[in-house]
Structures are given as C-alpha cells and as structure tokens.
Design a protein around this motif. Structure first.
Motif, PDB file in Angstrom:
ATOM      1  N   HIS A 226      -2.671  -4.224  -2.158  1.00 39.92           N
ATOM      2  CA  HIS A 226      -1.924  -5.662  -1.972  1.00 39.92           C
ATOM      3  C   HIS A 226      -0.529  -5.394  -1.500  1.00 39.92           C
ATOM      4  CE1 HIS A 226      -0.176  -9.376  -2.953  1.00 39.92           C
ATOM      5  NE2 HIS A 226       0.429  -9.008  -4.105  1.00 39.92           N
ATOM      6  N   LEU A 227      -0.656  -5.786  -0.148  1.00 40.42           N
ATOM      7  CA  LEU A 227       0.510  -5.649   0.782  1.00 40.42           C
ATOM      8  C   LEU A 227       1.432  -6.819   1.024  1.00 40.42           C
ATOM      9  CD1 LEU A 227      -0.627  -3.267   3.539  1.00 40.42           C
ATOM     10  CD2 LEU A 227       0.609  -2.579   1.548  1.00 40.42           C
TER      11      LEU A 227
ATOM     12  N   ALA B 127      -5.782  -1.077 -12.162  1.00 38.63           N
ATOM     13  CA  ALA B 127      -4.430  -1.177 -11.384  1.00 38.63           C
ATOM     14  C   ALA B 127      -3.327  -0.205 -11.514  1.00 38.63           C
ATOM     15  CB  ALA B 127      -4.037  -2.728 -11.897  1.00 38.63           C
ATOM     16  N   MET B 128      -2.562  -0.100 -10.797  1.00 40.18           N
ATOM     17  CA  MET B 128      -1.175   0.839 -10.490  1.00 40.18           C
ATOM     18  C   MET B 128      -0.441   0.002  -9.589  1.00 40.18           C
ATOM     19  SD  MET B 128      -3.466   3.827  -8.666  1.00 40.18           S
ATOM     20  CE  MET B 128      -5.035   3.154  -8.892  1.00 40.18           C
ATOM     21  N   THR B 129       0.748   0.668  -9.486  1.00 36.72           N
ATOM     22  CA  THR B 129       1.773   0.115  -8.641  1.00 36.72           C
ATOM     23  C   THR B 129       2.362   1.346  -7.728  1.00 36.72           C
ATOM     24  OG1 THR B 129       3.564   0.187 -10.042  1.00 36.72           O
ATOM     25  CG2 THR B 129       2.326  -1.547 -10.007  1.00 36.72           C
ATOM     26  N   ALA B 130       2.566   1.195  -6.483  1.00 36.94           N
ATOM     27  CA  ALA B 130       3.417   1.883  -5.555  1.00 36.94           C
ATOM     28  C   ALA B 130       4.814   1.407  -5.492  1.00 36.94           C
ATOM     29  CB  ALA B 130       2.721   2.142  -4.309  1.00 36.94           C
ATOM     30  N   ARG B 131       5.900   2.237  -5.572  1.00 35.28           N
ATOM     31  CA  ARG B 131       7.374   1.838  -5.277  1.00 35.28           C
ATOM     32  C   ARG B 131       7.970   2.707  -4.126  1.00 35.28           C
ATOM     33  NH1 ARG B 131       8.929   2.278 -11.807  1.00 35.28           N
ATOM     34  NH2 ARG B 131       7.697   0.677 -12.526  1.00 35.28           N
ATOM     35  N   PRO B 132       7.598   2.089  -2.939  1.00 36.20           N
ATOM     36  CA  PRO B 132       8.161   2.728  -1.712  1.00 36.20           C
ATOM     37  C   PRO B 132       9.691   2.561  -1.509  1.00 36.20           C
ATOM     38  CG  PRO B 132       6.954   0.769  -1.178  1.00 36.20           C
ATOM     39  CD  PRO B 132       6.841   0.913  -2.407  1.00 36.20           C
ATOM     40  N   CYS B 133      10.130   3.366  -0.902  1.00 42.08           N
ATOM     41  CA  CYS B 133      11.521   3.319  -0.516  1.00 42.08           C
ATOM     42  C   CYS B 133      11.619   2.614   1.070  1.00 42.08           C
ATOM     43  CB  CYS B 133      12.355   4.729  -0.181  1.00 42.08           C
ATOM     44  SG  CYS B 133      11.695   5.879   1.068  1.00 42.08           S
ATOM     45  N   ASN B 134      12.642   2.568   1.882  1.00 41.73           N
ATOM     46  CA  ASN B 134      12.385   2.254   3.057  1.00 41.73           C
ATOM     47  C   ASN B 134      11.389   2.843   4.110  1.00 41.73           C
ATOM     48  OD1 ASN B 134      14.799   0.283   2.779  1.00 41.73           O
ATOM     49  ND2 ASN B 134      15.874   2.199   2.470  1.00 41.73           N
ATOM     50  N   HIS B 135      10.601   2.009   4.740  1.00 38.14           N
ATOM     51  CA  HIS B 135       9.496   2.983   5.319  1.00 38.14           C
ATOM     52  C   HIS B 135       9.814   2.487   6.972  1.00 38.14           C
ATOM     53  CE1 HIS B 135       7.598   0.269   2.667  1.00 38.14           C
ATOM     54  NE2 HIS B 135       6.976  -0.465   3.813  1.00 38.14           N
TER      55      HIS B 135
ATOM     56  N   ARG C 175     -10.586  -0.836  -8.067  1.00 37.18           N
ATOM     57  CA  ARG C 175      -9.361  -0.183  -8.050  1.00 37.18           C
ATOM     58  C   ARG C 175      -8.398  -0.968  -7.373  1.00 37.18           C
ATOM     59  NH1 ARG C 175      -9.373   4.905  -9.839  1.00 37.18           N
ATOM     60  NH2 ARG C 175      -7.652   5.540  -8.488  1.00 37.18           N
ATOM     61  N   LEU C 176      -7.215  -1.037  -7.748  1.00 40.17           N
ATOM     62  CA  LEU C 176      -6.368  -2.109  -7.202  1.00 40.17           C
ATOM     63  C   LEU C 176      -4.844  -1.516  -7.276  1.00 40.17           C
ATOM     64  CD1 LEU C 176      -5.740  -6.040  -8.033  1.00 40.17           C
ATOM     65  CD2 LEU C 176      -3.723  -4.390  -7.852  1.00 40.17           C
ATOM     66  N   LEU C 177      -4.197  -1.446  -6.132  1.00 37.21           N
ATOM     67  CA  LEU C 177      -2.885  -0.903  -5.971  1.00 37.21           C
ATOM     68  C   LEU C 177      -2.112  -1.962  -5.437  1.00 37.21           C
ATOM     69  CD1 LEU C 177      -0.835   1.560  -5.980  1.00 37.21           C
ATOM     70  CD2 LEU C 177      -1.620   1.818  -3.579  1.00 37.21           C
ATOM     71  N   ALA C 178      -1.042  -2.478  -6.115  1.00 34.76           N
ATOM     72  CA  ALA C 178      -0.014  -3.498  -5.755  1.00 34.76           C
ATOM     73  C   ALA C 178       1.344  -2.698  -5.344  1.00 34.76           C
ATOM     74  CB  ALA C 178       0.297  -4.358  -7.168  1.00 34.76           C
ATOM     75  N   VAL C 179       1.674  -3.025  -4.084  1.00 35.50           N
ATOM     76  CA  VAL C 179       2.791  -2.254  -3.598  1.00 35.50           C
ATOM     77  C   VAL C 179       4.056  -3.256  -3.861  1.00 35.50           C
ATOM     78  CG1 VAL C 179       3.999  -1.553  -1.425  1.00 35.50           C
ATOM     79  CG2 VAL C 179       1.561  -1.282  -1.762  1.00 35.50           C
ATOM     80  N   THR C 180       5.049  -2.691  -4.590  1.00 35.00           N
ATOM     81  CA  THR C 180       6.268  -3.246  -4.941  1.00 35.00           C
ATOM     82  C   THR C 180       7.438  -2.722  -4.035  1.00 35.00           C
ATOM     83  OG1 THR C 180       6.652  -1.778  -6.948  1.00 35.00           O
ATOM     84  CG2 THR C 180       5.142  -3.857  -7.274  1.00 35.00           C
TER      85      THR C 180
ATOM     86  N   VAL D 269       1.453   5.094   4.180  1.00 36.47           N
ATOM     87  CA  VAL D 269       0.170   4.267   4.137  1.00 36.47           C
ATOM     88  C   VAL D 269      -0.914   5.550   3.624  1.00 36.47           C
ATOM     89  CG1 VAL D 269       0.499   2.585   5.440  1.00 36.47           C
ATOM     90  CG2 VAL D 269      -0.341   4.499   6.398  1.00 36.47           C
ATOM     91  N   ARG D 270      -0.401   6.809   3.873  1.00 38.95           N
ATOM     92  CA  ARG D 270      -1.477   7.821   3.356  1.00 38.95           C
ATOM     93  C   ARG D 270      -1.276   7.886   1.956  1.00 38.95           C
ATOM     94  NH1 ARG D 270      -0.300  13.195   2.734  1.00 38.95           N
ATOM     95  NH2 ARG D 270       1.791  12.861   3.911  1.00 38.95           N
ATOM     96  N   ALA D 271      -0.024   7.662   1.421  1.00 41.16           N
ATOM     97  CA  ALA D 271      -0.032   7.563   0.010  1.00 41.16           C
ATOM     98  C   ALA D 271      -0.742   6.484  -0.686  1.00 41.16           C
ATOM     99  CB  ALA D 271       1.578   7.496  -0.484  1.00 41.16           C
ATOM    100  N   TYR D 272      -0.660   5.427  -0.101  1.00 41.52           N
ATOM    101  CA  TYR D 272      -1.277   4.382  -0.596  1.00 41.52           C
ATOM    102  C   TYR D 272      -2.960   4.637  -0.792  1.00 41.52           C
ATOM    103  CZ  TYR D 272       2.766   1.530   0.527  1.00 41.52           C
ATOM    104  OH  TYR D 272       4.184   1.170   0.467  1.00 41.52           O
TER     105      TYR D 272
END
Length: 313
Positions: free
Chosen positions: A70-71, A163-171, A110-115, A219-222
């Motif tokens: 989920h981007l 479900a899980m979340t990713a908390r990226p910095c500036n990319h 499996r669900l990854l929400a990018v926050t 995106v490799r992390a995702y």
C-alpha cells in the motif's frame, strides 16, 4: 506471489514494480480513476480511489492478491496543510479501506502499509529512534501517517491480518517529481548548464539536515518485508546518516559542472532543523536489509534522468 500495489503509477510505485517483478512476483497495479493506461509490467491495471470503500472491496474480491503493498496516498507535506480534510480521507481513511477490503476478502494476504518516518517529528533525540519509541508528529501529514500506521498494526492484532508497516525517511532517485528538493535542484542546474536559465538559483535554508535513501534501496526493503516481515511490526527504513541540503546541492553542482550564484528566497526559507536518526536494527535482523546504493550514485542517476527527460522534450 500476486502482489497488489496501490499507487503503482507514482514515483515509488514504478520502482516497486521493477523490484517485485525482478524477484519473480506478478503485480496487479492500481491507479486513480481515469488513469486508464496499463502500468508497464503489471498483469492488470485497475482504476480505483482509496476513499471508495466499495471499489476497494471489489478490487480485492476480483483479484485476490497474496500480498498488498500500500503506497498510494498524499505524499507532499505542504498539501496536507492546504487540504487537511483530503489528507485524512486519503492517507488515513484510505488505508482503513485497504485494511477492511483485505480483512473481508483476502484475510491471509500479507500486507505492508507504507507510512512515514515523519511521524517521529523533527526534534533531535538523545539516541537513534527505535520503532517502539513514542511518535511526535509535528505536521498534519505526519499525523495522517501516524494514524494509518497505528490502524494497520491494530488490524493485525485484532483480526490476525498479516499486516505490518514501513516508516521510510526521505527517498530520492530517478523519476521523482520536481516538487522535491533534489529533483528541483537537478533540473535547474541542468538548465543553467544548457544556457536555458541564468546562473542564479533561489534556495531556502541549505543548513538543515535530512536522511536520504535511494528509492531503489527503499523498494527492496518493501519487497523483503512483504516476503519475510513479521506480522504487526513497524519497520524503520533509513540509512542511519544525516546530510545537509548544502552538501547535496554542492555535490549536484559538481556533477553537472556549474557553480551558480545563490540567493535566499524568503518564500522557500524555513528555520534550520535536523531530522532525528533512525535505528534500523529491526529490519536488518528480521529480513537482512541494509542500504547499498551510495548517495553519489543516486545523485548521478537523478542528473542523468533529467538529462534524458530534457532530451525527450
């Protein structure tokens, strides 16, 4: 896996499709209604709005994904201040619509929400921030992302969603909009080098410090999190190193081969601040991710991307 990617037509979405397909996954892409062009590399492209709960439910029912990245969302901080109701509808309610559709139609996906790492705020902290440290959102965009992040992990706890979340910095990286600082600099510096713009640049505060990760590392992390991340966890995605905007600007000038005069534009100026450092030991431990692409490579690729855009007219 069959991976449903929301926001697939965006900057990160395009890189995510490349990464997922390279790893052997097939992709169902979502775009905004009206964007009917097929997303390159996707087995299907579906126009659907995040705030359309019924449309989201039909999407999940029809395509039954094994995983969801989920981007989609409002990604520009000033826009959230200008359109606060829309920001919460898109970033928070939109995420809940995705979670509800998954819960009802693909509960084993499996669900990854990018926050966003912005949910931690901009105030320095005495140690690197771990995912269990308290948030300190200091703008509306960050607050919408914090709400989406918390909702995702609550759905995992209450309903057993994977479900899980990713908390990226500036990319940053090739293909990014000129609304963002590195791309804006690169486009103007190339225009100066080509004689299309006077050798003067208006800038804001170059002393502020930020984390920047190459979007291809991000995106490799995702992808790794979708494959191996742990249910209910939040994951920081960052380099663990700060750099000043001045340092990035100087490096871009060297790459392009120009040295413009700098003037401070009050409309762009913000007080000097520094993002806190993020601890990334959890994502390293759980899925083996660490950033690999040097910032020099990223900046050169951004410059080359803009040169190609200009050549294409």
């Amino acid at each position: 896996m069959r991976v449903l990617v929301t926001g697939a037509a965006g900057f990160v979405g395009g890189h995510a499709l490349t990464e997922l397909r390279r790893a052997g996954h097939e992709v169902v892409a979502t775009v905004l209604p009206g964007q009917t062009d097929q997303v390159p590399g996707a087995i299907a492209t579906v126009g659907v709005d995040l705030v359309d709960a019924d449309g989201m439910a039909r999407l999940f029912s029809s395509h039954t994904p094994d995983a969801v990245l989920h981007l989609a969302g409002m990604a520009f901080v000033p826009m959230a201040w200008d359109q606060p109701q829309a920001a919460f509808q898109i970033n928070t309610i939109g995420t809940i619509n995705v979670l509800e559709a998954a819960r009802r139609h693909t509960p084993n996906a499996r669900l990854l929400a990018v926050t966003s790492a912005q949910l931690y705020g901009h105030q320095p902290r005495p140690t690197a921030i771990r995912e269990d440290d308290p948030p300190s959102a200091d703008n509306l965009y960050a607050l919408t992302k914090w709400s989406a992040d918390a909702a995702t992990r609550m759905y995992a706890a209450r309903y057993g969603l994977h479900a899980m979340t990713a908390r990226p910095c500036n990319h940053i990286g090739p293909g990014q909009s000129e609304s963002f600082v590195v791309s804006a600099f690169a486009r103007q510096l190339i225009a100066i080098a080509n004689g299309k713009q006077p050798s003067v640049m208006k800038v804001g505060n170059l002393a502020s410090q930020r984390e920047f990760t190459d979007v291809r590392d991000t995106v490799r992390a995702y992808r790794l999190l979708l494959e191996k991340g742990r249910t209910g966890c939040a994951y920081n995605v960052a380099t663990g190193a700060l750099t000043t905007i001045q340092a990035l600007f100087d490096r871009l000038c060297a790459i392009v081969g120009v040295a413009p005069e700098i003037t401070i534009d009050p409309a762009l100026y913000r007080p000097t601040d520094s993002q806190p450092i993020l601890d990334t030991s959890r994502i390293l431990e759980h899925v083996g991710w660490r950033p690999e692409i040097p910032i020099e490579t990223t900046l050169r690729d951004v410059v080359e991307d803009f040169r190609q855009r200009i050549a294409r007219g």
